[in-house]
Design an enzyme around this catalytic site. Sequence first.
Site, PDB file in Angstrom:
ATOM      1  N   ASP A  68       0.961  -1.140   0.063  1.00  0.00           N
ATOM      2  CA  ASP A  68       0.043   0.038  -0.039  1.00  0.00           C
ATOM      3  C   ASP A  68       0.962   1.214   0.115  1.00  0.00           C
ATOM      4  OD1 ASP A  68      -2.188  -1.439   0.111  1.00  0.00           O
ATOM      5  OD2 ASP A  68      -2.420  -1.530   2.277  1.00  0.00           O
TER       6      ASP A  68
ATOM      7  N   TYR B 120       6.624  -9.982   7.807  1.00  0.00           N
ATOM      8  CA  TYR B 120       6.102  -8.613   7.886  1.00  0.00           C
ATOM      9  C   TYR B 120       6.525  -8.166   9.312  1.00  0.00           C
ATOM     10  CZ  TYR B 120       3.344  -8.200   3.402  1.00  0.00           C
ATOM     11  OH  TYR B 120       3.172  -8.174   2.177  1.00  0.00           O
TER      12      TYR B 120
END
Length: 256
Positions: free
Chosen positions: A53, A111
């Site tokens: 994103d 992540y």
Amino acid sequence: MARNLLVRCSYCGTAYHGFQIQKNGDTVAARLMEAIFQVTGEASPTIGCSRTDAGVHAREYFFNFHTGAKISSERLPAALNAHLPYDIAVTACREVPEDFHARYRAVGKEYCYFIHNSPVRDPFCESLKYHYRYPLDEKLLDHAAKWFVGTHDFSAFCSAGSSVKDTVRTITEARVSREGELVLFTVRGTGFLYNMVRIMAGTLLGVAEGKLSAQEIPDIINSCDRSRAGITAPAHGLYLNRVFYTWEEFETLPGR
């Protein structure tokens, strides 16, 4: 005959609308394609290992592209870096089979969500870590994070607008640790949904604030109801940390 090159890079996502090419915003892929054109003279599309994103960062990101240029894979990183902005860096390159696909060949990803936990903002962390001013109990959050581990339908942790039909994912590791003022949420899995890690991080913050209990997380997962999970934590705290292309590498990391 065109070669298929797999490239490793890292980037600060602050100035970009994610990795993927967008019509109305600058992206990491657009800058990489410009650099590739400068080096090879070819308009080569990049195939990224993941969509990120706007504002999300990557410590390790892979993409592949096809080229007929003769430049060696050893020389390519330096050549591309000469044409890239300061916030994107190519770190390695190797030739891979013709049918190799950076996204579909990945067997897992890791992540990290970085929280600067301090009453006072640090101007050197702005856009790079999420500032959270209230005290965080990392042991409580680590306990809560363990409920994410396993194979589940993570619909409750997927933002609206996702087009995926299969929302079942496997999480193999989820932990929270602290280093001074830095609280770090690390999660590893075989795949992730749209905004999944950011919603996980927001849910952990909900636990920290007493809005949720750690024991509620299994029920939230089973509900498949997005409204029951926490907020979507801000993008700038999120980093794609590692990408794995072999099961051996993925399954033998510390913590497994």
